[in-house]
Design an enzyme around this catalytic site. Sequence first.
Site, mmCIF file in Angstrom:
data_model
loop_
_atom_site.group_PDB
_atom_site.id
_atom_site.type_symbol
_atom_site.label_atom_id
_atom_site.label_comp_id
_atom_site.label_asym_id
_atom_site.label_seq_id
_atom_site.Cartn_x
_atom_site.Cartn_y
_atom_site.Cartn_z
ATOM 1 N N CYS A 2 0.724 -1.218 -0.054
ATOM 2 C CA CYS A 2 0.053 0.089 -0.012
ATOM 3 C C CYS A 2 0.943 1.087 -0.025
ATOM 4 C CB CYS A 2 -0.918 0.074 1.251
ATOM 5 S SG CYS A 2 -2.073 -1.221 1.469
ATOM 6 N N ARG A 27 3.613 -0.224 -4.786
ATOM 7 C CA ARG A 27 3.430 -1.034 -3.599
ATOM 8 C C ARG A 27 1.889 -1.693 -3.673
ATOM 9 N NH1 ARG A 27 6.809 1.498 0.321
ATOM 10 N NH2 ARG A 27 5.712 0.756 1.853
ATOM 11 N N TRP A 76 -2.948 -2.468 -1.379
ATOM 12 C CA TRP A 76 -2.821 -3.969 -1.766
ATOM 13 C C TRP A 76 -3.454 -4.732 -0.916
ATOM 14 C CZ3 TRP A 76 -0.679 -8.440 0.807
ATOM 15 C CH2 TRP A 76 -0.490 -9.424 -0.135
ATOM 16 N N ASN A 100 -1.705 1.617 5.875
ATOM 17 C CA ASN A 100 -0.666 0.680 5.398
ATOM 18 C C ASN A 100 -0.407 -0.265 6.548
ATOM 19 O OD1 ASN A 100 0.992 -1.047 4.047
ATOM 20 N ND2 ASN A 100 2.592 0.577 4.071
ATOM 21 N N GLY A 101 -0.590 -1.664 6.382
ATOM 22 C CA GLY A 101 -0.212 -2.584 7.341
ATOM 23 C C GLY A 101 -1.266 -3.442 7.736
ATOM 24 N N GLU A 481 14.090 -20.402 -9.119
ATOM 25 C CA GLU A 481 13.872 -19.100 -9.700
ATOM 26 C C GLU A 481 13.120 -18.753 -11.057
ATOM 27 O OE1 GLU A 481 13.842 -16.220 -8.618
ATOM 28 O OE2 GLU A 481 13.894 -14.788 -10.177
ATOM 29 N N LYS A 485 9.620 -16.891 -11.487
ATOM 30 C CA LYS A 485 9.192 -15.732 -12.708
ATOM 31 C C LYS A 485 8.311 -16.057 -13.706
ATOM 32 C CE LYS A 485 10.970 -13.608 -11.319
ATOM 33 N NZ LYS A 485 11.839 -13.003 -10.516
ATOM 34 N N GLU A 488 4.583 -16.138 -11.544
ATOM 35 C CA GLU A 488 4.113 -14.838 -11.383
ATOM 36 C C GLU A 488 3.561 -13.838 -12.290
ATOM 37 O OE1 GLU A 488 6.826 -11.994 -8.969
ATOM 38 O OE2 GLU A 488 8.735 -12.751 -9.811
ATOM 39 N N HIS A 504 9.544 -39.384 -7.179
ATOM 40 C CA HIS A 504 8.946 -39.792 -5.700
ATOM 41 C C HIS A 504 7.659 -39.296 -5.562
ATOM 42 C CE1 HIS A 504 12.844 -41.447 -4.612
ATOM 43 N NE2 HIS A 504 13.279 -40.248 -5.292
ATOM 44 N N LYS A 603 5.178 -4.849 -5.409
ATOM 45 C CA LYS A 603 6.690 -4.779 -5.732
ATOM 46 C C LYS A 603 7.220 -4.831 -3.983
ATOM 47 C CE LYS A 603 10.477 -4.442 -7.751
ATOM 48 N NZ LYS A 603 10.833 -5.639 -8.336
HETATM 49 O O1 M6R Z 1 12.375 -6.630 -1.995
HETATM 50 P P1 M6R Z 1 12.923 -8.009 -1.831
HETATM 51 O O2 M6R Z 1 13.950 -8.556 -2.502
HETATM 52 O O3 M6R Z 1 12.999 -8.200 -0.340
HETATM 53 O O4 M6R Z 1 11.683 -8.767 -2.276
HETATM 54 C C1 M6R Z 1 11.464 -10.163 -2.003
HETATM 55 C C2 M6R Z 1 10.330 -10.668 -2.980
HETATM 56 O O5 M6R Z 1 9.100 -10.279 -2.539
HETATM 57 C C3 M6R Z 1 10.543 -10.588 -4.244
HETATM 58 O O6 M6R Z 1 11.811 -11.178 -4.664
HETATM 59 C C4 M6R Z 1 9.407 -11.332 -5.146
HETATM 60 O O7 M6R Z 1 9.561 -12.497 -4.889
HETATM 61 C C5 M6R Z 1 9.252 -10.737 -6.698
HETATM 62 N N1 M6R Z 1 8.142 -10.687 -6.977
HETATM 63 C C6 M6R Z 1 9.955 -11.839 -7.374
HETATM 64 O O8 M6R Z 1 9.840 -11.449 -8.761
#
Ligand code: M6R
Length: 608
Positions: A2, A27, A76, A100-101, A481, A485, A488, A504, A603
């Site tokens: 947020c 945010r 958010w 926010n929170g 990773e 990617k 998401e 397994h 983000k």
């Molecule tokens: O700002 P940060 O690196 O601490 O964020 C960690 C994760 O929230 C961030 O990497 C998230 O998984 C991304 N959406 C991945 O692309």
Amino acid sequence: MCGIIGYCGGNPAIPRLLNGLKKLEYRGYDSAGIAFFTESGIVTVKAEGRIANTEALLRGDYENAVSVCGIGHTRWATTGRPSDFNAHPHRSGAVTIVHNGIIENYKELKAECEAAGTVFRSQTDSEVIAALADGYYRENADPVAALQKVMERLKGSYAVTALFEDRTNTVYGFRRDSPLIAAETPDGNYFASDYIAVKHLTDTYFLPEEGVVAELTARGIRYFGPQGEQRAPAPVTVTESNRDDGKGDFPHYMLKEIFDIPEAIRNTCRDHVLEGLPSFDDGLLQRLSAAGRIYIVACGTALNAGKLGKGYIERLAGIPVSCETASEFRYFPPLYGKNDCFVFISQSGETADTAASMRMINAQGLYTVALVNTPNSTIAREAADVLYTRAGVETAVASTKAYNAQGALLFLLALALGMKTGRVSAADAARKTGELTDGVPAAVRKVLTESARIRELSHRFCTAPSCFFLGRGPDFFLAEESSLKLKEISYIHCEAYAAGELKHGTIALIEKDVPVIAVISGETIRAKTINNAAEVKARSAKVLIVTDRAVPEERETADAVFTVDCPAEELFHLCAAVFFQLFAYHTALLRGCDVDKPRNLAKSVTVE
Ligand code: M6R
């Protein structure tokens, strides 16, 4: 999560609030809204969806509204689905707030307010803040005292700004475990949940202490402690800050940021290479090299970069490393010892679970190092030592260049630790440093030139609702990773498996044309992973192998093979990550997804 903005000054507030929200939209972007003082009282305009929806309402009904003070929010959703009603600001009686929170005890507080006659309009936890503040304000007509009482009642994390109907052109703000800054600028005075919103106006801001209520007017900002006493927080002067250069000629931030990777690696290494050798503060190297174990704690992509770092540090320096998911670490920590050291990785430097884990370790007097991309962020400020990646602003929600920069910095750190522990000679360190600083950017640029072929592969492979990634050792870390990617931003269900583990259980899900993407590098496990790829191929999966060296067995097994040239086997993953970032990007575009702002995500994850 947020975004919060507040403004009081001699200029029109509405465009300033909207401008601030646009800078903070990373945010959260489920809904947005603003509230502002007018001659006839406080007006609130809010709407589900992006800020543009709120702007459209403002154009229609408030074209000529005049205001010099207000608050804004981009949401958010945590408690209560995204909707017009749940959008902030929320009003109860005389008080209008944005939050926010997460208020953990909101149910019991809500029941208490309802018993006293308050009617709630939203499903949010936040509305209870307005209701409580209104109740206390009725008792003593003192906004600061009312908000102090509110803070005493709230459990959880919060950054809040509030307007009181009869306190014209004044904004109040307070926080706990959530960022909120206050800034006096030539343009007027601001609250913001991130310095980025006021960066164009000032290089100085204040961070109200927890338990303090800040009062913002056009004349200035005052800070009041729990007994109403005035406080004077120390100003924070920003000596460096990432610059957001926009997305240039690129259609999306994500694509631009992938193309930034060679520069991100170079800039990151520049701070830590001296005369061709890795260079870090000796005290930091001393402490890390003497550690019984190094714990790397992070979330999401930062955690995946940390796993690459574990491989580098263990192999090059011989120091045991454990990687821990921050959200687990803070509640179920492993049995660490007083000689252990802790490295917290974060692009934003604001991730709630990572920050809370770090505070827990700081409170025990143990050594913490932050590896962050955002100068002056919470995690950077609170760690005992900080190492910066220099990836520049990362705007797309999917983290790309930060991952490569984190991996590069961890590789350099591992080399420096290897020299310290005597396992890496100066000659080897110099060669490996060159491979990283020159070889990796060159290899990445080569992958970037193959974007069209990667798009073609993504269109060929990502036609099914599910996709599996395989790898062993560091290949598995990259598989994790790559899976994150792709899922998401394309919303395809993806899972990464240690290649030997598939049989397994999960192999039961393999059927005709399910895409399976195998990551294969190095010679020790090449044949093993090829065998695992063959096992799924035998069950009619569609197999893509991404490799450092396309051997005949790979070509025979897979439907397609993509080779990533890299300067050294151990640096393959930093180069091949770029293939997967582009692969995810093209898949998401094909599926019509919002690449830069994928659904349900934000983000900066500042709630746990
Ligand atoms: O700002 P940060 O690196 O601490 O964020 C960690 C994760 O929230 C961030 O990497 C998230 O998984 C991304 N959406 C991945 O692309």
